[in-house]
Write an enzyme that holds these catalytic residues in place. Structure first.
Site, PDB file in Angstrom:
ATOM      1  N   CYS A 112       0.850  -1.192   0.000  1.00 52.44           N
ATOM      2  CA  CYS A 112       0.000   0.000   0.000  1.00 52.44           C
ATOM      3  C   CYS A 112       0.882   1.237   0.000  1.00 52.44           C
ATOM      4  CB  CYS A 112      -0.885   0.006   1.252  1.00 52.44           C
ATOM      5  SG  CYS A 112      -2.079   1.367   1.304  1.00 52.44           S
ATOM      6  N   GLY A 179      -3.946  -2.888   0.971  1.00 48.07           N
ATOM      7  CA  GLY A 179      -4.091  -1.940  -0.117  1.00 48.07           C
ATOM      8  C   GLY A 179      -5.179  -0.905   0.090  1.00 48.07           C
ATOM      9  N   GLU A 180      -5.141   0.133  -0.759  1.00 46.72           N
ATOM     10  CA  GLU A 180      -6.142   1.195  -0.738  1.00 46.72           C
ATOM     11  C   GLU A 180      -7.014   1.031  -1.988  1.00 46.72           C
ATOM     12  OE1 GLU A 180      -7.648   3.468   0.966  1.00 46.72           O
ATOM     13  OE2 GLU A 180      -8.666   4.145  -0.842  1.00 46.72           O
ATOM     14  N   SER A 211     -13.665   0.030   1.755  1.00 48.42           N
ATOM     15  CA  SER A 211     -13.131   0.938   2.776  1.00 48.42           C
ATOM     16  C   SER A 211     -11.968   1.746   2.217  1.00 48.42           C
ATOM     17  CB  SER A 211     -12.657   0.115   3.977  1.00 48.42           C
ATOM     18  OG  SER A 211     -12.099   0.946   4.961  1.00 48.42           O
ATOM     19  N   SER A 233     -11.894   5.345   6.722  1.00 48.23           N
ATOM     20  CA  SER A 233     -11.051   5.223   7.910  1.00 48.23           C
ATOM     21  C   SER A 233     -10.726   6.628   8.410  1.00 48.23           C
ATOM     22  CB  SER A 233      -9.777   4.458   7.568  1.00 48.23           C
ATOM     23  OG  SER A 233     -10.122   3.155   7.155  1.00 48.23           O
ATOM     24  N   LEU A 234     -11.461   7.050   9.439  1.00 51.63           N
ATOM     25  CA  LEU A 234     -11.315   8.420   9.937  1.00 51.63           C
ATOM     26  C   LEU A 234     -10.155   8.485  10.930  1.00 51.63           C
ATOM     27  CD1 LEU A 234     -12.844  10.973   9.276  1.00 51.63           C
ATOM     28  CD2 LEU A 234     -14.268  10.587  11.282  1.00 51.63           C
ATOM     29  N   ASN A 235     -10.265   7.693  11.984  1.00 54.77           N
ATOM     30  CA  ASN A 235      -9.130   7.432  12.892  1.00 54.77           C
ATOM     31  C   ASN A 235      -8.646   8.613  13.728  1.00 54.77           C
ATOM     32  OD1 ASN A 235      -9.164   4.863  11.835  1.00 54.77           O
ATOM     33  ND2 ASN A 235      -7.409   5.134  10.506  1.00 54.77           N
ATOM     34  N   ASN A 311      -4.669  -3.145  16.888  1.00 50.71           N
ATOM     35  CA  ASN A 311      -4.099  -4.493  16.894  1.00 50.71           C
ATOM     36  C   ASN A 311      -2.588  -4.384  16.774  1.00 50.71           C
ATOM     37  OD1 ASN A 311      -6.574  -6.056  16.926  1.00 50.71           O
ATOM     38  ND2 ASN A 311      -6.918  -5.257  14.871  1.00 50.71           N
ATOM     39  N   CYS A 355      -7.396  -6.480  11.640  1.00 50.39           N
ATOM     40  CA  CYS A 355      -7.263  -5.212  10.916  1.00 50.39           C
ATOM     41  C   CYS A 355      -5.857  -4.657  11.061  1.00 50.39           C
ATOM     42  CB  CYS A 355      -8.208  -4.162  11.487  1.00 50.39           C
ATOM     43  SG  CYS A 355      -9.909  -4.603  11.390  1.00 50.39           S
TER      44      CYS A 355
HETATM   45  N1  SAH Z   1      -6.859   1.266   2.872  1.00 57.38           N
HETATM   46  C1  SAH Z   1      -8.235   1.045   3.249  1.00 57.38           C
HETATM   47  C2  SAH Z   1      -8.532  -0.407   3.411  1.00 57.38           C
HETATM   48  C3  SAH Z   1      -7.830  -1.068   4.595  1.00 57.38           C
HETATM   49  S1  SAH Z   1      -9.002  -1.248   5.812  1.00 57.38           S
HETATM   50  C4  SAH Z   1      -8.562   1.863   4.484  1.00 57.38           C
HETATM   51  O1  SAH Z   1      -7.650   2.411   5.081  1.00 57.38           O
HETATM   52  O2  SAH Z   1      -9.723   2.002   4.827  1.00 57.38           O
HETATM   53  C5  SAH Z   1      -8.109  -1.568   7.190  1.00 57.38           C
HETATM   54  C6  SAH Z   1      -8.726  -0.900   8.409  1.00 57.38           C
HETATM   55  O3  SAH Z   1      -7.936  -1.289   9.530  1.00 57.38           O
HETATM   56  C7  SAH Z   1      -8.645   0.611   8.331  1.00 57.38           C
HETATM   57  O4  SAH Z   1      -9.787   1.183   8.907  1.00 57.38           O
HETATM   58  C8  SAH Z   1      -7.435   0.933   9.180  1.00 57.38           C
HETATM   59  O5  SAH Z   1      -7.552   2.221   9.740  1.00 57.38           O
HETATM   60  C9  SAH Z   1      -7.492  -0.154  10.214  1.00 57.38           C
HETATM   61  N2  SAH Z   1      -6.195  -0.491  10.774  1.00 57.38           N
HETATM   62  C10 SAH Z   1      -4.980  -0.382  10.190  1.00 57.38           C
HETATM   63  N3  SAH Z   1      -4.014  -0.798  11.022  1.00 57.38           N
HETATM   64  C11 SAH Z   1      -4.638  -1.190  12.162  1.00 57.38           C
HETATM   65  C12 SAH Z   1      -4.167  -1.753  13.373  1.00 57.38           C
HETATM   66  N4  SAH Z   1      -2.885  -2.014  13.575  1.00 57.38           N
HETATM   67  N5  SAH Z   1      -5.092  -2.044  14.327  1.00 57.38           N
HETATM   68  C13 SAH Z   1      -6.408  -1.830  14.104  1.00 57.38           C
HETATM   69  N6  SAH Z   1      -6.882  -1.339  12.955  1.00 57.38           N
HETATM   70  C14 SAH Z   1      -6.013  -1.005  12.001  1.00 57.38           C
END
Ligand code: SAH
Length: 365
Positions: A112, A179-180, A211, A233-235, A311, A355
């Site tokens: 990615c 990937g995205e 996503s 993925s807002l985060n 995670n 995830c």
């Molecule tokens: N690139 C896309 C598809 C991947 S989805 C996206 O970002 O949405 C993967 C999801 O897992 C995303 O929401 C990402 O924010 C989350 N993620 C990534 N690393 C993580 C981790 N170590 N622990 C929990 N969630 C995580």
């Protein structure tokens, strides 16, 4: 020498055009499409209702198939499939069984390019986009694995009132693997159209969720082309934190994302999912939940929030918050009127299938 045509990379409309160009009626393209995706044959010879002349014309084309190189099952049934691609590269897909659902988490790229600091796939960088058929094959492989284990089957139902109905080994697809998806816009959209075509696999678009990190300019066109559901993925509660952990935010910030979401045409019951990875001490405080909740007020009735406790993986400098903090974050969002807030349980984290844990182990040596 030109590379032989891969029939599995063509959407049905493209197959119709290809057959028309060879001097045949376009509906021959529909027939070929059904042989490939409904009957799932691996050879042109098997397409017995095509004329010999047409089969000979197509003889040089390929109908390739992918196989899992490794299958790992966690205690809770979560199953990580390592899929070997034809060029020696690999991707992962994850089957997530639940009470009445079997969801497949699908990859769209090898590696990615988005460089989110908490994500394990990001450590690989972008190696390449997946082609449409490599995305669709993940679904067929997962169905075969489930069928072999007696955990589900995909069949056309027959009998009264069931004409056209399908029982499915997989009930839901989420494009949340490596990937995205919107960076590989063309490949992912073509894969969605192949997956949802009713003359083939016929997967219901509303049971597919794609996503994205938030490539805002591609969201509306992608949804219009495919009819699937969206997750973002807002985060982070604000641009300061989001800039720190997601470089993409410098291009498309939170205002742009919220504005995009507010303008989407959604059906009555459809909602956009906001994913939010909770990183202890960084984005998980009650104050941050409140400022996020406040920001979400204008779109509260068109979204749901999915909280994902971090995670862990090797080399990542973040911590998973305590359950109490996760619950307090959730409560605060609810108080601000975000009605649907779900906490995603870690599934398969012992086999690095959860995830953000998907990445290829570096080969020794
Ligand atoms: N690139 C896309 C598809 C991947 S989805 C996206 O970002 O949405 C993967 C999801 O897992 C995303 O929401 C990402 O924010 C989350 N993620 C990534 N690393 C993580 C981790 N170590 N622990 C929990 N969630 C995580």
């Amino acid at each position: 020498m030109t590379t032989p045509l891969n029939l599995k990379n063509l959407e049905r409309a493209q197959l119709r055009d290809a057959l028309a160009e060879l001097g045949h009626k376009p509906f021959r393209g529909d027939q070929v499409f059904r042989w490939i995706w409904r009957r799932r044959v691996d050879s042109i010879e098997a397409m017995t209702d095509l004329s010999l002349a047409l089969r000979e014309q197509l003889a040089g084309a390929r109908i390739p198939r992918l196989e899992p190189a490794d299958v790992r099952v966690a205690e809770d049934g979560t199953t990580k499939l390592l899929i070997a691609l034809d060029d020696g590269k690999q991707v992962e897909s994850v089957i997530i069984p639940d009470k009445d659902r079997r969801t497949l988490c699908v990859s769209t790229q090898v590696g990615c390019a988005m460089a989110c600091t908490f994500c394990r796939t990001a450590t690989m960088g972008l190696i390449r986009h997946l082609e449409p058929w490599e995305i669709v094959e993940q679904v067929l492989i997962a169905e075969r694995v489930l069928e072999e284990r007696g955990e589900g089957r995909t069949i056309q139902l027959k009998g009264r009132g069931q004409a056209g109905k399908v029982e499915r080994a997989l009930t839901n697809l989420v494009f949340m693997g490596m990937g995205e998806p919107l960076h590989n816009h063309a490949g992912t959209a073509a894969a969605c159209r192949i997956l949802t075509d009713e003359q083939g696999i016929g997967f219901p678009p509303r049971r597919i969720t794609v996503s994205t990190v938030g490539l805002a300019d591609r969201i509306e066109p992608f949804l219009a082309e495919t009819g699937v559901n969206l997750a973002i993925s807002l985060n982070a509660p604000d641009d300061g934190v989001r800039n720190q952990i997601m470089p993409v935010n410098r291009k498309f910030d939170m205002d742009v994302l919220l504005d995009t979401v507010s303008k989407l045409e959604l059906s009555r019951r459809q909602r956009v999912t906001f994913e939010y990875v909770l990183l202890a001490g960084l984005n998980d405080s009650v104050e941050q939940a409140a400022s996020l909740g406040k920001r979400l007020v204008p779109v509260a009735d068109r979204i749901k929030v999915n909280l994902i406790p971090f995670n862990p993986h090797e080399g990542a400098d973040f911590q998973r918050p305590d359950l109490d903090d996760v619950e307090a974050f959730r409560e605060t969002l609810l108080q601000w009127g975000v009605e649907k807030v779900h906490v995603r349980r870690p599934r398969g984290d012992r086999i690095l299938a959860a995830c953000g844990q998907l990445a290829l182990e570096k080969k020794p040596g």
